[in-house]
Design a protein around this motif. Structure first.
Motif, PDB file in Angstrom:
ATOM      1  N   SER A   1      -8.835  79.447  31.778  1.00  0.00           N
ATOM      2  CA  SER A   1     -10.169  79.821  30.946  1.00  0.00           C
ATOM      3  C   SER A   1      -9.665  81.694  31.235  1.00  0.00           C
ATOM      4  O   SER A   1     -10.362  82.196  29.659  1.00  0.00           O
ATOM      5  CB  SER A   1     -11.613  79.781  31.483  1.00  0.00           C
ATOM      6  N   LEU A   2      -9.256  82.109  32.308  1.00  0.00           N
ATOM      7  CA  LEU A   2      -8.371  83.699  31.398  1.00  0.00           C
ATOM      8  C   LEU A   2      -6.981  83.606  31.089  1.00  0.00           C
ATOM      9  O   LEU A   2      -7.178  84.120  29.764  1.00  0.00           O
ATOM     10  CB  LEU A   2      -8.413  84.116  33.033  1.00  0.00           C
ATOM     11  N   ILE A   3      -6.206  82.544  30.887  1.00  0.00           N
ATOM     12  CA  ILE A   3      -5.041  82.256  30.394  1.00  0.00           C
ATOM     13  C   ILE A   3      -5.092  82.073  28.100  1.00  0.00           C
ATOM     14  O   ILE A   3      -4.712  82.595  27.434  1.00  0.00           O
ATOM     15  CB  ILE A   3      -3.803  81.185  30.408  1.00  0.00           C
ATOM     16  N   ASN A   4      -6.868  81.428  28.345  1.00  0.00           N
ATOM     17  CA  ASN A   4      -6.347  81.077  26.995  1.00  0.00           C
ATOM     18  C   ASN A   4      -7.727  82.209  26.068  1.00  0.00           C
ATOM     19  O   ASN A   4      -8.131  81.657  24.994  1.00  0.00           O
ATOM     20  CB  ASN A   4      -7.477  79.377  27.024  1.00  0.00           C
ATOM     21  N   LYS A   5      -8.269  82.847  26.805  1.00  0.00           N
ATOM     22  CA  LYS A   5      -9.198  84.226  26.779  1.00  0.00           C
ATOM     23  C   LYS A   5      -9.033  84.772  25.434  1.00  0.00           C
ATOM     24  O   LYS A   5      -7.642  85.247  25.130  1.00  0.00           O
ATOM     25  CB  LYS A   5      -9.620  84.818  27.420  1.00  0.00           C
ATOM     26  N   THR A   6      -9.898  84.795  24.214  1.00  0.00           N
ATOM     27  CA  THR A   6      -8.783  85.373  22.718  1.00  0.00           C
ATOM     28  C   THR A   6      -9.232  86.928  22.629  1.00  0.00           C
ATOM     29  O   THR A   6      -9.172  87.520  22.037  1.00  0.00           O
ATOM     30  CB  THR A   6      -9.450  84.422  21.709  1.00  0.00           C
TER      31      THR A   6
ATOM     32  N   ARG B   1     -10.725  90.581  24.530  1.00  0.00           N
ATOM     33  CA  ARG B   1      -9.891  91.419  24.867  1.00  0.00           C
ATOM     34  C   ARG B   1     -10.586  91.429  27.050  1.00  0.00           C
ATOM     35  O   ARG B   1     -11.713  91.537  26.797  1.00  0.00           O
ATOM     36  CB  ARG B   1     -10.512  92.615  24.396  1.00  0.00           C
ATOM     37  N   PHE B   2      -9.273  91.529  27.474  1.00  0.00           N
ATOM     38  CA  PHE B   2      -9.987  91.416  29.143  1.00  0.00           C
ATOM     39  C   PHE B   2     -11.117  92.493  29.480  1.00  0.00           C
ATOM     40  O   PHE B   2     -10.675  93.868  28.453  1.00  0.00           O
ATOM     41  CB  PHE B   2      -8.893  91.517  30.206  1.00  0.00           C
ATOM     42  N   ASP B   3     -12.075  92.083  29.977  1.00  0.00           N
ATOM     43  CA  ASP B   3     -12.841  93.213  30.589  1.00  0.00           C
ATOM     44  C   ASP B   3     -12.726  93.324  32.057  1.00  0.00           C
ATOM     45  O   ASP B   3     -11.144  93.335  32.314  1.00  0.00           O
ATOM     46  CB  ASP B   3     -14.675  93.228  31.211  1.00  0.00           C
ATOM     47  N   THR B   4     -12.405  94.568  32.547  1.00  0.00           N
ATOM     48  CA  THR B   4     -12.505  95.302  33.661  1.00  0.00           C
ATOM     49  C   THR B   4     -11.986  94.300  35.322  1.00  0.00           C
ATOM     50  O   THR B   4     -10.989  93.919  35.641  1.00  0.00           O
ATOM     51  CB  THR B   4     -13.068  95.987  34.354  1.00  0.00           C
ATOM     52  N   HIS B   5     -13.118  92.848  34.775  1.00  0.00           N
ATOM     53  CA  HIS B   5     -12.554  91.998  36.377  1.00  0.00           C
ATOM     54  C   HIS B   5     -11.575  90.735  35.656  1.00  0.00           C
ATOM     55  O   HIS B   5     -10.482  91.024  36.398  1.00  0.00           O
ATOM     56  CB  HIS B   5     -14.032  91.481  36.530  1.00  0.00           C
ATOM     57  N   ASP B   6     -11.538  90.658  34.653  1.00  0.00           N
ATOM     58  CA  ASP B   6     -10.742  90.012  33.912  1.00  0.00           C
ATOM     59  C   ASP B   6      -8.729  90.538  34.061  1.00  0.00           C
ATOM     60  O   ASP B   6      -8.586  89.596  34.703  1.00  0.00           O
ATOM     61  CB  ASP B   6     -10.426  89.382  32.774  1.00  0.00           C
ATOM     62  N   TYR B   7      -9.305  91.860  33.809  1.00  0.00           N
ATOM     63  CA  TYR B   7      -7.813  92.227  34.347  1.00  0.00           C
ATOM     64  C   TYR B   7      -7.565  92.906  35.856  1.00  0.00           C
ATOM     65  O   TYR B   7      -6.374  92.037  35.918  1.00  0.00           O
ATOM     66  CB  TYR B   7      -8.357  94.032  33.487  1.00  0.00           C
ATOM     67  N   ALA B   8      -8.329  92.415  36.294  1.00  0.00           N
ATOM     68  CA  ALA B   8      -7.793  92.838  37.745  1.00  0.00           C
ATOM     69  C   ALA B   8      -7.619  91.326  38.275  1.00  0.00           C
ATOM     70  O   ALA B   8      -6.548  91.031  38.765  1.00  0.00           O
ATOM     71  CB  ALA B   8      -9.102  92.885  38.895  1.00  0.00           C
ATOM     72  N   ILE B   9      -7.780  90.852  37.570  1.00  0.00           N
ATOM     73  CA  ILE B   9      -7.646  88.769  37.841  1.00  0.00           C
ATOM     74  C   ILE B   9      -6.229  88.193  37.050  1.00  0.00           C
ATOM     75  O   ILE B   9      -5.297  87.462  38.364  1.00  0.00           O
ATOM     76  CB  ILE B   9      -8.618  87.705  37.546  1.00  0.00           C
TER      77      ILE B   9
END
Length: 363
Positions: free
Chosen positions: A191-196, A198-206
């Motif tokens: 779900s993170l790899i395919n996200k279109t 921009r990453f939020d702070t939580h996404d970016y940390a992962i």
């Protein structure tokens, strides 16, 4: 008639570009020196002893070996086969990367033999081609951004390693490291790899964990430690602003610095969900600024700029005011502002013109 000290250079091939006192490239690497070039060297007071050139080898008529390139124009025409053939090779390389990702996902180990047998030959062959614009055009057909990024980074890093005069063993390791530098992303949530968005702070940390995951995966797979180090370090920066360990300068491996630079270039020149791709010269300017801000290694960075700028000499361009021209000379101190000859044979030095810039490189 050229001065005697220059006579022995006539007919030799340059192995390094020649620059004037102000950083303007006078003659590009790979040029066969003619009397007209020698006169330019004399006029610009370039010492013959400072010119790096080698004898041109005559092709052997009884072998099937490929003849050496004799001019820059001929070099640009070498494409490694027809456009259809080379695009098919790029497509197959992308498919092999997909198979490797599936294997890693299922088995948590990297099939190094598949990498070396199925993908490495394509990278090494493609990196030796002169026309990088054509290479990147072929990669645009890749439907998956990740595979396009990996193949582009591997080709660019290999070409840069060659320019940095790495031996064959080092170059093979660098190419393999460039194919596998992002392998940790396979273990991130899909779900993170395919996200279109921009990453939020939580996404970016992962997302940042892909460096650690990749290093662990490659170490467990028994690869050379220098390859595994790249997976961990390719987001580190010279000034310590990178991740995951905020390394600085010599703490970062040479392989990692090369691949980091190629990764930045490919990311800038690719469309992203939050922004369109940078134009060639906008990407060059951004990399130049990162070198000046001590984000990227200066020696590797300037070598990279030289590598891609020398290929721009002779390219047709469209300027921001709609006029067309051809790049005549590049300047390593002002990489986005070369000397242009316009269609009416007028010269324009973009380093001295502030309201006109290059809009598009036509190749």
């Amino acid at each position: 008639m050229p001065a005697k000290e220059y006579e022995e250079l006539i007919g030799k091939r340059l192995t390094a570009s020649i620059y004037g006192a102000k950083g303007t490239m006078l003659i590009g690497e790979g040029t066969i020196l003619l009397p007209s070039h020698i006169e330019k060297l004399a006029n610009f007071k370039i010492k013959a002893s400072d010119v790096e050139a080698v004898e041109v080898q005559e092709p052997e008529t009884e072998t099937e070996s490929e003849p050496e390139l004799t001019t820059e124009r001929e070099a640009r025409e070498v494409s490694g086969g027809s456009a259809a053939d080379t695009r098919e090779k790029a497509r197959l390389a992308g498919e092999h990367l997909n198979h490797i990702d599936f294997f890693v996902h299922q088995n948590s180990i990297v099939p190094l033999e598949q990498v070396e047998e199925k993908i490495l030959p394509y990278i090494r062959e493609t990196a030796m081609r002169y026309n990088m614009f054509q290479v990147f055009s072929e990669l645009k057909d890749q439907g998956d951004y990740r595979y396009k990024q990996i193949l582009g980074v591997a080709v660019m890093a290999t070409a840069l390693g060659k320019r940095l005069q790495m031996d064959e063993e080092e170059l093979a390791l660098l190419s393999t490291a460039a194919i596998l530098y992002d392998i940790g992303s396979v273990q991130l949530p899909s779900s993170l790899i395919n996200k279109t968005a921009r990453f939020d702070t939580h996404d970016y940390a992962i997302m940042k964990q892909h460096t650690v995951l990749g290093h662990e995966l490659l170490s467990k797979s028994g690869v050379d430690p220098r390859i595994a180090a790249v997976a961990l370090e390719h987001h580190e920066r010279e000034d310590g602003s990178g991740y995951p360990n905020s390394l600085t300068g010599d703490q970062i491996s040479r392989f990692s610095k090369i691949i980091a630079l190629a990764d930045v270039y490919m990311a800038l020149t690719s469309d992203r969900p939050h922004r369109p791709a940078f134009t060639f010269f906008d990407a060059v300017e951004e990399i130049h600024q990162q070198i000046l801000r001590n984000k990227l290694d200066s020696v590797i960075g300037i070598t990279f700029l030289d590598l891609i700028l020398v290929r721009q000499t002779g390219c047709d361009v469209i300027l921001s005011d709609g006029r067309r021209g051809k790049i005549l000379l590049t300047n390593v101190n002002y990489p986005t502002q070369p000397l242009i000859v316009l269609e009416n044979d007028e010269f324009m030095d973009l380093s001295k013109v502030f309201d006109v810039r290059i809009q598009e490189v036509l190749g």
